[in-house]
Motif scaffolding. Structure first.
Motif, PDB file in Angstrom:
ATOM      1  N   GLU A  31       0.832  -1.210   0.000  1.00  0.00           N
ATOM      2  CA  GLU A  31       0.000   0.000   0.000  1.00  0.00           C
ATOM      3  C   GLU A  31       0.857   1.246   0.000  1.00  0.00           C
ATOM      4  N   PRO A  32       0.404   2.292  -0.626  1.00  0.00           N
ATOM      5  CA  PRO A  32      -0.774   2.361  -1.484  1.00  0.00           C
ATOM      6  C   PRO A  32      -0.490   1.691  -2.830  1.00  0.00           C
ATOM      7  N   ALA A  74      -5.967   1.509  -1.245  1.00  0.00           N
ATOM      8  CA  ALA A  74      -5.932   0.381  -0.319  1.00  0.00           C
ATOM      9  C   ALA A  74      -5.819  -0.935  -1.078  1.00  0.00           C
ATOM     10  N   SER A  75      -5.198  -1.914  -0.434  1.00  0.00           N
ATOM     11  CA  SER A  75      -5.039  -3.209  -1.093  1.00  0.00           C
ATOM     12  C   SER A  75      -6.320  -4.045  -1.020  1.00  0.00           C
ATOM     13  N   THR A 115     -10.412  -0.193  -2.655  1.00  0.00           N
ATOM     14  CA  THR A 115      -9.560   0.311  -3.727  1.00  0.00           C
ATOM     15  C   THR A 115     -10.320   1.331  -4.570  1.00  0.00           C
TER      16      THR A 115
END
Length: 162
Positions: A108-109, A131-132, A137
Motif C-alpha cells: 500500500e498504497p 488500499a489493497s 480500492t
C-alpha cells in the motif's frame, strides 16, 4: 495534495515558492524514498516478492501494449493534478527507470493498470490505486488522446468506477 518534483520546480521557476520551500518539499520526497528503502531492507522477502510480481506485470504490459505506450500512459497520469499515484509516476517518461518500479501491486498504497484499450488512437485506461483491500480500492477510468504535434498522451476525461 502532494506536488511532484517537476511541479515543484515549475512553481519555483515561476516564483510561486522560495528556494527554501523547494528544498523542504524535495526533502519530503527524499524521506519517503528512504523510508521505502528501509522497509525493503527490513523485509527483504516481501520486497523481493513485490518486485517479482511487478516485473512480471510490467513484462506483460510491455508485450501487449509496448513500453513506449505504457510510459506515455504513466506520464499522462502523472500530470493529473489531484491523482494520488502521480507522486510515483512523475519520472515515468525517463527510459533509464524500469517500468516495474512504477507498479505497486500489493504494497500500500497500491497502483496498477487493470485494463488498457487502444481504439483508433484513443487509449482508455482503468486504474486501481489506494488500499489493497478490493472493496476499498479506488477505481478510475481515464480516456487519453494523443497530444497535438506529437509528444505522447494527455488525459481527455476521467471518471470514477467506485
Amino acid at each position: 495534495m502532494l506536488r511532484t518534483p517537476p511541479q515543484l520546480f515549475a512553481d519555483y521557476e515561476t516564483g510561486l515558492m522560495t528556494r527554501e520551500q523547494l528544498h523542504s518539499a524535495m526533502a519530503f520526497h527524499a524521506r519517503n524514498l528512504i523510508e521505502e528503502v528501509v522497509e525493503a531492507r527490513e523485509n527483504p522477502l516481501a520486497a523481493w516478492w513485490e518486485g517479482l510480481l511487478a516485473r512480471k506485470t510490467a513484462s506483460r504490459l510491455i508485450a501487449r501494449h509496448g513500453e513506449r505506450r505504457i510510459r506515455s500512459i504513466f506520464s499522462a497520469l502523472a500530470d493529473v493534478p489531484d491523482f494520488l499515484p502521480a507522486q510515483w509516476l512523475w519520472n515515468a517518461h525517463h527510459p533509464d527507470v524500469p517500468l516495474f518500479c512504477f507498479l505497486r501491486l500489493r504494497k500500500e498504497p497500491i497502483f496498477r493498470l487493470s485494463n488498457v484499450v487502444n481504439d483508433a488512437g484513443i487509449v482508455t485506461v482503468t486504474v486501481e490505486y489506494g488500499a489493497s483491500d478490493k472493496h476499498e480500492t479506488t477505481r478510475e477510468q481515464f480516456v487519453l488522446v494523443h497530444k497535438r504535434l506529437g509528444g505522447g498522451l494527455e488525459v481527455s476525461s476521467r471518471r470514477s468506477l467506485n
